[in-house]
Design a protein around this motif. Structure first.
Motif, PDB file in Angstrom:
ATOM      1  N   ILE A 311       0.780  -1.180  -0.081  1.00 50.27           N
ATOM      2  CA  ILE A 311       0.223   0.001   0.031  1.00 50.27           C
ATOM      3  C   ILE A 311       0.987   1.289  -0.036  1.00 50.27           C
ATOM      4  N   GLU A 312       1.886   1.024   0.587  1.00 48.88           N
ATOM      5  CA  GLU A 312       2.968   2.123   0.663  1.00 48.88           C
ATOM      6  C   GLU A 312       3.338   2.759  -0.643  1.00 48.88           C
ATOM      7  N   THR A 313       3.603   1.782  -1.564  1.00 47.61           N
ATOM      8  CA  THR A 313       3.865   1.967  -3.029  1.00 47.61           C
ATOM      9  C   THR A 313       2.794   2.916  -3.855  1.00 47.61           C
ATOM     10  N   TYR A 314       1.667   2.425  -3.675  1.00 44.27           N
ATOM     11  CA  TYR A 314       0.529   3.133  -3.963  1.00 44.27           C
ATOM     12  C   TYR A 314       0.289   4.439  -3.347  1.00 44.27           C
ATOM     13  N   GLN A 315       0.598   4.742  -2.122  1.00 44.00           N
ATOM     14  CA  GLN A 315       0.472   6.110  -1.330  1.00 44.00           C
ATOM     15  C   GLN A 315       1.732   7.048  -1.967  1.00 44.00           C
ATOM     16  N   LYS A 316       2.957   6.491  -2.190  1.00 42.22           N
ATOM     17  CA  LYS A 316       3.932   7.313  -2.338  1.00 42.22           C
ATOM     18  C   LYS A 316       3.798   7.776  -4.075  1.00 42.22           C
ATOM     19  N   ARG A 317       3.030   6.951  -4.871  1.00 41.78           N
ATOM     20  CA  ARG A 317       2.828   7.216  -6.242  1.00 41.78           C
ATOM     21  C   ARG A 317       2.043   8.521  -6.209  1.00 41.78           C
ATOM     22  N   VAL A 318       0.693   8.300  -5.536  1.00 42.06           N
ATOM     23  CA  VAL A 318      -0.260   9.283  -5.084  1.00 42.06           C
ATOM     24  C   VAL A 318       0.290  10.566  -4.764  1.00 42.06           C
ATOM     25  N   ASP A 319       1.079  10.746  -3.699  1.00 35.99           N
ATOM     26  CA  ASP A 319       1.581  11.834  -2.781  1.00 35.99           C
ATOM     27  C   ASP A 319       2.420  12.672  -3.760  1.00 35.99           C
ATOM     28  N   SER A 320       3.304  11.957  -4.777  1.00 34.64           N
ATOM     29  CA  SER A 320       4.097  12.736  -5.652  1.00 34.64           C
ATOM     30  C   SER A 320       3.342  13.118  -6.776  1.00 34.64           C
ATOM     31  N   PHE A 321       2.342  12.562  -7.313  1.00 32.86           N
ATOM     32  CA  PHE A 321       1.724  12.906  -8.488  1.00 32.86           C
ATOM     33  C   PHE A 321       0.715  14.142  -8.200  1.00 32.86           C
ATOM     34  N   VAL A 322       0.141  14.181  -7.014  1.00 28.29           N
ATOM     35  CA  VAL A 322      -0.602  15.134  -6.537  1.00 28.29           C
ATOM     36  C   VAL A 322       0.262  16.312  -6.060  1.00 28.29           C
ATOM     37  N   SER A 323       1.327  16.033  -5.622  1.00 28.91           N
ATOM     38  CA  SER A 323       2.147  17.265  -5.123  1.00 28.91           C
ATOM     39  C   SER A 323       2.824  17.893  -6.456  1.00 28.91           C
ATOM     40  N   ILE A 324       2.986  17.389  -7.456  1.00 37.49           N
ATOM     41  CA  ILE A 324       3.713  18.086  -8.756  1.00 37.49           C
ATOM     42  C   ILE A 324       2.405  18.594  -9.362  1.00 37.49           C
ATOM     43  N   LEU A 325       1.394  18.039  -9.498  1.00 35.63           N
ATOM     44  CA  LEU A 325       0.191  18.972  -9.955  1.00 35.63           C
ATOM     45  C   LEU A 325      -0.208  20.175  -9.341  1.00 35.63           C
ATOM     46  N   LYS A 326      -0.100  20.123  -8.047  1.00 34.58           N
ATOM     47  CA  LYS A 326      -0.645  21.193  -6.998  1.00 34.58           C
ATOM     48  C   LYS A 326       0.421  22.261  -7.397  1.00 34.58           C
ATOM     49  N   SER A 327       1.808  21.795  -7.566  1.00 35.10           N
ATOM     50  CA  SER A 327       2.882  23.130  -7.781  1.00 35.10           C
ATOM     51  C   SER A 327       2.682  23.556  -9.198  1.00 35.10           C
ATOM     52  N   GLY A 328       1.787  23.171 -10.035  1.00 34.64           N
ATOM     53  CA  GLY A 328       1.577  23.723 -11.105  1.00 34.64           C
ATOM     54  C   GLY A 328       0.192  24.505 -11.342  1.00 34.64           C
TER      55      GLY A 328
END
Length: 404
Positions: A311-328
């Motif tokens: 589950i940590e793998t999925y969460q890491k992907r979600v966190d990174s993807f969301v963070s990049i989108l929000k930065s944009g």
């Protein structure tokens, strides 16, 4: 049979098939656009975030236990069986769910199914008549619409707010004398959001009041294939505990990475009113052709129930993807579970936006395919480096087109 041209299709196939087959299709459309692009430019790297196909392999012990089961030489291990499922497996699940859902169940309250989809269709076939209504919250899993149509029933859509939580006022307005089923998908596909406890309590309170006032019982179908892929266990709440007429549906596709093995189950309260339900579901499954869930997978479940993919793998992907989108500058609610993210589109036309993304080699699905225009769904079932690359390409598209 020779090749069929488009002019023959309307004559050859049933009207019902044509009606149902024309529903949705946004995922397939985006996938095909990507394939066409690849044919024109073989050098382009396609990052497919369109298909909700879990990519994490099952835990290694599952493979070893399957080998053990196959080598056990147990007589009759591949024969027909009770269509409700193996008694010892149902007993095991009843004990586990009694603890997690805070409602005492027995093996007679469990029915093993061909995935969650099989369970939904068994319940729908059992309760729905022609012109009955099924309340569905938007955005929704698009297959719910043909499942409803299979029974001649009609979907009725209820809005959610900007945080993807049910609009209780709209829900109460949409209940009618034709409402037979309320379908709740939490954690949700496509948003990954879990509905808050107070929202679920409000929904079940309204249902109880309606049942008491009109002397009829609306069924609540809880479709929860992502319930065991939560990033925070406190985000999941037991509808079985909240509402008597709840039919809980889960599968092992996501938490154990067994999507292709088609194993799920249906659970309900241990109440005298439901004494005949298991026999009723046996008949529904027989009529639909879902005679029984795969026996080998049933035998596996008690051995691996408390095992999960990372589950940590999925969460890491979600966190990174969301963070990049929000930065944009993209507005997006952080999911509570799974691998779906449902960002807000920078333009109103979500289909055009996703088609523009295809040209950059990124495949996402427009939110209108899930009943919520102005958004897009990304399925994070790729390696982290590809997911991050896709997020940066999405940001670059927005900047190059002056969307924000």
């Amino acid at each position: 049979m020779g090749k069929i041209n488009e002019n023959q299709i309307d004559v050859l196939f049933s009207k019902k098939f044509l009606e149902l087959s024309n529903m949705g299709g946004e995922i397939r459309k985006i996938f095909m656009l990507g394939q066409n692009l690849k044919q024109k430019n073989s050098n382009i790297e396609l990052i497919d975030l369109s298909l909700g196909n879990p990519d994490l392999e099952p835990p290694i012990q599952i493979k070893n236990l399957l080998i053990h089961l196959l080598n056990s030489n147990e007589k009759g291990s591949h024969r027909y069986m009770d269509s409700a499922g193996l008694p010892e497996v149902r007993e095991f699940l009843a004990n586990e769910l009694s603890k997690s859902e805070k409602v005492k169940l027995t093996k007679d309250n469990i029915f093993l199914t061909v995935g969650a989809a099989g369970a939904i269709q068994i319940v729908f076939r059992t309760f729905l008549d022609i012109n009955d209504e099924v309340i569905i919250f938007t955005p929704y899993f698009p297959e719910y619409i043909p499942y409803t149509g299979n029974c001649g029933a009609k979907p009725v859509f209820v809005k959610c707010d900007e945080f993807h939580q049910p609009n209780i006022e709209d829900f109460e307005k949409k209940i009618s004398d034709k409402t037979k089923i309320v379908l709740i998908n939490s954690p949700n596909n496509p948003t990954g959001i879990s509905y808050k406890k107070e929202k679920l309590i409000a929904i079940t309170n309204i249902l109880n009041k309606h049942n008491e006032k009109y002397g009829r019982n609306i069924q609540l179908v809880a479709d929860e294939p992502y319930a065991r892929v939560l990033f925070n266990e406190g985000k999941q709440h037991s509808l079985l505990e909240m509402y008597k007429y709840t039919w809980l549906i889960r599968s092992f596709s996501k938490d154990l990475g067994l999507a292709g093995e088609r194993i799920g189950y249906l659970a309900w309260r241990n109440d005298p009113e439901f004494e005949q339900m298991q026999n009723t579901f046996r008949q529904s499954s027989r009529v639909l052709g879902f005679v029984s869930a795969p026996r080998l997978m049933q035998r596996l479940i008690p051995l691996v129930y408390n095992t999960k993919v990372s589950i940590e793998t999925y969460q890491k992907r979600v966190d990174s993807f969301v963070s990049i989108l929000k930065s944009g500058g993209i507005s997006v609610q952080k999911p509570d579970a799974g691998f779906f993210v449902f960002p807000k589109c920078p333009i109103a036309d979500d289909k055009s936006f996703c088609e523009d993304l295809v040209q950059l080699g990124v495949l996402c699905v427009p939110g209108s395919g899930f009943g919520q225009s102005g958004y897009f769904r990304a399925s994070l079932t790729q390696d982290l480096n590809l997911i991050e690359s896709a997020a940066h390409k999405i940001i670059s598209l927005i900047k190059s087109n002056n969307y924000v």
